[in-house]
Design an enzyme around this catalytic site. Structure first.
Site, short mmCIF file in Angstrom:
data_model
loop_
_atom_site.label_atom_id
_atom_site.label_comp_id
_atom_site.label_asym_id
_atom_site.label_seq_id
_atom_site.Cartn_x
_atom_site.Cartn_y
_atom_site.Cartn_z
N THR A 127 0.84 -1.19 0.00
CA THR A 127 0.00 0.00 0.00
C THR A 127 0.88 1.24 0.00
O THR A 127 1.75 1.39 0.85
CB THR A 127 -0.90 0.00 1.25
OG1 THR A 127 -1.82 -1.08 1.13
CG2 THR A 127 -1.68 1.30 1.37
N HIS A 130 -6.99 -11.05 -1.90
CA HIS A 130 -6.43 -10.68 -0.59
C HIS A 130 -7.25 -11.36 0.51
O HIS A 130 -8.27 -10.86 0.92
CB HIS A 130 -6.45 -9.17 -0.44
CG HIS A 130 -5.55 -8.64 0.66
ND1 HIS A 130 -5.11 -9.42 1.70
CD2 HIS A 130 -5.02 -7.41 0.86
CE1 HIS A 130 -4.34 -8.68 2.49
NE2 HIS A 130 -4.27 -7.47 2.01
N ASN A 136 -4.28 -10.41 6.40
CA ASN A 136 -4.04 -9.15 7.11
C ASN A 136 -5.28 -8.47 7.70
O ASN A 136 -5.31 -7.26 7.89
CB ASN A 136 -3.28 -8.16 6.22
CG ASN A 136 -1.88 -8.66 5.93
OD1 ASN A 136 -1.39 -9.54 6.63
ND2 ASN A 136 -1.25 -8.13 4.90
N TYR A 162 -8.40 -8.12 6.53
CA TYR A 162 -9.40 -7.48 5.68
C TYR A 162 -10.59 -8.44 5.49
O TYR A 162 -10.64 -9.50 6.10
CB TYR A 162 -8.74 -6.98 4.39
CG TYR A 162 -7.66 -5.97 4.76
CD1 TYR A 162 -8.01 -4.75 5.35
CD2 TYR A 162 -6.31 -6.27 4.65
CE1 TYR A 162 -7.03 -3.85 5.77
CE2 TYR A 162 -5.33 -5.37 5.07
CZ TYR A 162 -5.70 -4.17 5.64
OH TYR A 162 -4.75 -3.29 6.08
N ASN A 205 -4.49 -5.62 12.56
CA ASN A 205 -5.92 -5.28 12.50
C ASN A 205 -6.76 -6.07 13.50
O ASN A 205 -7.92 -6.39 13.26
CB ASN A 205 -6.47 -5.48 11.08
CG ASN A 205 -6.05 -4.35 10.15
OD1 ASN A 205 -6.01 -3.19 10.56
ND2 ASN A 205 -5.75 -4.68 8.90
#
Ligand code: PHB
Length: 368
Positions: free
Chosen positions: A35, A175, A178, A180, A235
């Site tokens: 990112t 994805h 992580n 998400y 996260n």
């Protein structure tokens, strides 16, 4: 560990070609998705000598966003803009796939269409703060997705996969890592659903598998990879049996004609690895991309030991557009500048020097 002559001989494995599904890589050094909160073609064009570039996490819908200035791939205009990037990479003989994401609960109403609540498998907020256009703001409790919204999410990924072809990408990476949305479904710390998308490990893997199958249907065999990070706590993620979950998900993915499985062993390179990749390798027989904390010698050793087919590098590629050449020649690396990781301009993006002192290869534009 002191380096021996054998270590030197071994690094050759990094520069041997490898096939990941339909993708023919000229070497085994993969640029990890990073990112950067600003999208310019020069960044990837400079790094085209990588065996494969995995472009940064990219939204599949307006709802999928969670950070300022991250790219999308849900409109024809976005596909056209990405075409500049893929052309720059292909002109230099490289390969590039795009990582597709929906951030789920890692968002904030200020970034959502109509100021809506972020969505998630269950109404459970992560600890911490969202990164918004006005700075950090505490995470809100997300809205639990209704069962009948899930086919729409799968369709969003399939639509983005279709646009990825218009944009000239060689494939996509789903994805599933992580913290998400798809990872929120996978792990029981964030998924308390009582329908067929929650409960058992197989149920929690259902959405990831539906998304993966739908994108494979669009792009064909060997053009879809999946990324997992079962041990990462980033996260606010947790699971009661992360390695058991990894084995189940990897076994299910083994039934699909994937390009590769990409496993982050840990997000924090300083913490000891628990070898989630080794667990995945037992039930997933396709190509594996290793990730987290690897350097030149450790990557070569892992590949020589047969632990994976390729290795992804994040910060090393970020700061070294010619990482492949530097590793081949055994040369020193540029040091990454954390202050310019996220957002901003060309500084820390396209101005890391090549070995010969060049800043930007002449034939690659960086302005738009
Ligand atoms: C981040 O923006 O911090 C970020 C994005 C995607 C990841 C991990 C971290 O997979």
């Amino acid at each position: 560990m002191p380096m021996t002559a054998d270590d030197h001989a071994d690094v050759e494995v990094l520069f041997s070609p490898v096939r990941l599904g339909a993708l023919e890589l000229r070497n085994r050094l993969v640029m990890a998705p990073l990112t950067r909160n600003r999208a310019l073609p020069g960044n990837y064009g400079q790094r085209a000598s990588a065996g494969l570039i995995i472009a940064e996490a990219t939204q599949v819908s307006a709802q999928a966003v969670g950070y300022p200035n991250t790219p999308g791939l849900h409109t024809p205009e976005q596909a056209a803009a990405w075409r500049l990037v893929t052309d720059a990479v292909h002109a230099r003989g490289g390969l590039i796939v795009v990582q597709l994401w929906h951030v789920g609960r890692v968002s904030h109403p200020s970034m959502q269409p109509d100021g809506a609540l972020p969505v998630a498998p269950s109404a459970l907020a992560p600890e911490g703060a969202a990164d918004t256009y006005t700075g950090p703001q505490p995470f809100v409790t997300p809205r639990a997705l209704e069962r009948d919204e899930l086919p729409g999410l799968v369709a969003d990924f399939a639509h983005a996969a279709s646009l990825s072809r218009d944009a000239g990408f060689d494939g996509v990476e789903i994805h599933g890592a992580n913290g998400y949305l798809l990872d929120q479904f996978l792990r029981d710390g964030s998924n308390r659903r009582t329908d067929e998308y929650g409960g058992s490990q197989a149920n929690r893997a259902r959405l990831l598998l539906e998304v993966t199958r739908a994108t494979l249907d669009v792009l064909g065999p060997g053009r879809v990879g999946v990324r997992l990070s079962p041990l990462s706590r980033f996260n606010g993620m947790r699971d009661s049996d992360p390695l058991g979950l990894t084995a189940v998900v990897a076994a299910e993915l083994d039934r699909l004609p994937l390009a590769y499985l990409h496993v982050i062993d840990r997000l924090d390179a300083r913490s000891p690895g628990a070898r989630a990749d080794a667990v995945a390798r037992r039930t997933f027989r396709g190509p594996l991309i290793l990730n987290s904390g690897y350097g030149r010698e450790s990557a070569a050793q892992a590949l020589s030991a047969g632990r994976g087919e390729a290795v992804a590098f994040g910060e090393a590629f970020l700061a070294n557009p010619d990482l492949v050449e530097r590793y081949r020649a055994g040369r020193e690396l540029n040091v990454p500048d954390e202050a310019t990781y996220y957002g901003g301009d060309a500084r820390g993006y396209t101005d890391y020097p090549f070995l010969d002192g060049r800043l930007v290869p002449a034939e690659v534009g960086v302005s738009d």
